[in-house]
Scaffold this active site. Structure first.
Site, PDB file in Angstrom:
ATOM      1  N   HIS A  72     -14.324   7.692 -12.692  1.00  0.00           N
ATOM      2  CA  HIS A  72     -12.903   7.454 -12.409  1.00  0.00           C
ATOM      3  C   HIS A  72     -12.015   8.005 -13.529  1.00  0.00           C
ATOM      4  O   HIS A  72     -10.984   7.425 -13.868  1.00  0.00           O
ATOM      5  CB  HIS A  72     -12.621   5.954 -12.199  1.00  0.00           C
ATOM      6  CG  HIS A  72     -13.297   5.386 -10.994  1.00  0.00           C
ATOM      7  ND1 HIS A  72     -12.768   5.480  -9.728  1.00  0.00           N
ATOM      8  CD2 HIS A  72     -14.480   4.738 -10.856  1.00  0.00           C
ATOM      9  CE1 HIS A  72     -13.582   4.904  -8.865  1.00  0.00           C
ATOM     10  NE2 HIS A  72     -14.639   4.456  -9.531  1.00  0.00           N
ATOM     11  N   ASN A 145     -12.435   0.455  -3.956  1.00  0.00           N
ATOM     12  CA  ASN A 145     -12.346   1.843  -3.510  1.00  0.00           C
ATOM     13  C   ASN A 145     -11.589   1.924  -2.192  1.00  0.00           C
ATOM     14  O   ASN A 145     -11.226   0.907  -1.607  1.00  0.00           O
ATOM     15  CB  ASN A 145     -13.748   2.446  -3.330  1.00  0.00           C
ATOM     16  CG  ASN A 145     -14.484   2.647  -4.636  1.00  0.00           C
ATOM     17  OD1 ASN A 145     -13.887   3.012  -5.646  1.00  0.00           O
ATOM     18  ND2 ASN A 145     -15.781   2.393  -4.626  1.00  0.00           N
ATOM     19  N   TYR A 350     -18.147  -3.030 -16.715  1.00  0.00           N
ATOM     20  CA  TYR A 350     -16.783  -2.503 -16.746  1.00  0.00           C
ATOM     21  C   TYR A 350     -16.041  -2.907 -18.010  1.00  0.00           C
ATOM     22  O   TYR A 350     -15.397  -2.090 -18.663  1.00  0.00           O
ATOM     23  CB  TYR A 350     -16.018  -2.949 -15.492  1.00  0.00           C
ATOM     24  CG  TYR A 350     -16.243  -2.048 -14.309  1.00  0.00           C
ATOM     25  CD1 TYR A 350     -17.531  -1.823 -13.832  1.00  0.00           C
ATOM     26  CD2 TYR A 350     -15.197  -1.408 -13.673  1.00  0.00           C
ATOM     27  CE1 TYR A 350     -17.758  -0.985 -12.754  1.00  0.00           C
ATOM     28  CE2 TYR A 350     -15.408  -0.569 -12.589  1.00  0.00           C
ATOM     29  CZ  TYR A 350     -16.698  -0.359 -12.132  1.00  0.00           C
ATOM     30  OH  TYR A 350     -16.912   0.470 -11.066  1.00  0.00           O
TER      31      TYR A 350
END
Length: 507
Positions: A72, A145, A350
């Site tokens: 990303h 997404n 993350y």
């Protein structure tokens, strides 16, 4: 050097307010007297190390780039507002859903997955749809997404998935041979590949695509009752997609340009937030694993719970796109993880990648900082800027001392029973092909033709016959017509494909 047309420059001058320039300072706030000439020992002498402004300016410039995201990396940040449309407190004590009309500021980052920071936006790639809610009980990051499922169901496979789809370690060029080598050994990817190569896999703009939380989440009410939920952002503009020909000729920055131009023109895109809910008993009765992120919850009704409007282009791209950091583990009371094995791994990965990429104190940056006051015993580390007072940096401590903090029992996490044997095993109900077949059959003939043409374009670049054969056999397993059309488009023997598909077992 880029030369701007005179009309463009005049337009900038006409829309920019004229004001006296601010006095220039160093980062320390000290005034700068000369910003064009280095300090030297005489007219022909060397530059002096004592020219602190020069050294600081160059050192600061050297560090303007932070490591780009592993995935990303190409993204676009936008700000706006979420407004709840109903009281959802019967399912969750999350304050942003407490009553109709309640407003919560948001920051959204749209992105592509595999490309580098300056890569073209018209890529055959999922679009990241990450939303940061600045609620009155802390931040909530709904990190998803534009497609409702994912390629893999266990986070332990994520590095391998990314390595196979990133540029080759030898050539630094993305290679379908590597990607389909991985996918052909990962039958659970069949459903996501069907989405990705469909028309839905190439949005015409960020404004005209949906967003999905992908995973199931656990909702907890104020009374301690629990239910599972999936979140879905529906674009009020509907879904619109690029043709294969439009994709090939698209402006590399088409999606960002479209989004920013429309917002600046006052055309604010909106998404309605819908939710599906199931009890634990209902999840258990599904014919597939309800916590498998390669599956959607079929035939489960959705209810609208709010609307998000994006109405502001951030003042600085770096601060509100590059430095923005999203992590699924950033949750608020009333929203907790489900047993989804992909989500469970993301809870760690993350936030950890943000700590590496931006720094230990990444949540103190303006884009990531909550609107509520932060009080805890976390301290120090790189770029710590939050005020810290008092010597009590531990808990429990004697009450009323400066710096003392204490937990609030009313916000304890939900309790639920667990049992079983510690193991490393795949889920019991894989069913890797059923939903992919249903999805294929839901397409019109034109949509099916688009999918076959798009996927064949990449599969025909695969030089290993075995990889191509194995991959197409999965689509044949999902639907005979689907596999037959792909076999013909990729110059494979349909009988050989069918024979291999007959050997594939999916539970």
């Amino acid at each position: 050097m880029r030369v701007f047309p005179i009309a463009c420059v005049m337009g900038l001058l006409s829309t920019t307010a004229l004001a006296a320039p601010a006095a220039m300072t160093q980062d320390s706030g000290a005034p700068v007297g000369d910003n064009e000439n280095s300090k030297t020992a005489g007219p022909d002498g060397p530059v002096l190390l004592e020219d602190f402004h020069l050294i600081e300016k160059l050192a600061r410039f050297d560090r303007e780039r932070i490591p780009e995201r592993v995935v990303h990396a190409r993204g676009t940040g936008v700000q706006g507002m979420f407004v709840a449309s109903e009281d959802f407190s019967r399912y969750t004590k999350a304050s942003l859903f407490a009553k109709p009309g309640k407003e919560t500021p948001v920051l959204v980052r749209f992105s592509t997955v595999m490309g580098y920071r300056g890569s073209p936006e018209a890529a055959r790639d999922p679009r990241g749809f990450a939303v940061k809610f600045y609620t009155d009980e802390g931040n909530w990051d709904l990190v998803g997404n534009d497609l409702p499922v994912f390629f893999i169901r266990d986070a332990i496979k994520f590095p391998d998935f990314v390595h196979a789809n990133k540029p080759s370690a030898v050539t630094n060029i993305q290679d379908p041979n590597l990607a389909f080598d991985f996918f052909s050994r990962t039958p659970e990817s069949t459903n996501m590949l069907t989405y990705l190569y469909s028309t839905q896999g190439m949005p015409e703009s960020y404004r005209e695509m949906d967003g999905f939380g992908v995973h199931a989440f656990r909702l907890v009410s104020a009374q301690g009752q629990q239910i599972f939920a999936k979140f879905h952002w529906k674009s009020e503009l509907g879904l619109h997609n690029l043709t294969l020909e439009q994709q090939q000729t698209a402006d590399p920055n088409y999606a960002t340009r479209d989004l920013y131009d429309n917002i600046r023109a006052g055309h604010f895109p909106k998404w309605d937030l819908y939710v599906q809910v199931l009890t634990a008993e209902q999840v258990a009765q599904l014919p597939y694993d309800g916590f498998d992120d390669t599956k959607t919850w079929e035939n489960v009704p959705e209810a609208k719970i709010g609307t998000m409007t994006l109405n502001k282009v951030p003042d600085n791209y770096f601060q509100y796109t590059e430095q923005s950091a999203f992590a699924p583990g950033v949750m608020v009371p009333g929203i907790e993880p489900s047993p989804d094995k992909m989500l469970q791994g993301r809870l760690f990965a993350y936030a950890d990648t943000q700590r590496y990429r931006i720094g230990t104190n990444y949540q103190e940056l303006p884009a990531n900082r909550p609107l509520v006051k932060v009080t805890n015993n976390n301290q120090d580390g790189t770029m710590s800027i939050a005020p810290q007072v008092g010597e009590v940096n531990y808990e429990p401590s004697t009450a009323k001392k400066v710096g003392a903090v204490t937990p609030q029992p009313s916000f304890k996490l939900g309790e639920y029973p667990v049992s079983g044997v510690v193991q490393q095993k795949a889920i019991a109900k894989t069913d890797d092909f059923g939903q992919a077949g249903n999805h294929w059959r839901s397409f019109s003939k034109d949509e099916q033709a688009y999918l076959v043409k798009a996927m064949a374009a990449d599969l025909n670049r695969v030089t290993d016959h075995g990889i191509k054969l194995r991959q197409v056999s999965y689509f044949y397993k999902a639907d005979r017509d689907y596999g037959t059309q792909l076999a013909e488009a990729t110059h494979l023997d349909v009988n050989e494909v069918a024979a291999l598909a007959a050997k594939v077992v999916s539970y």
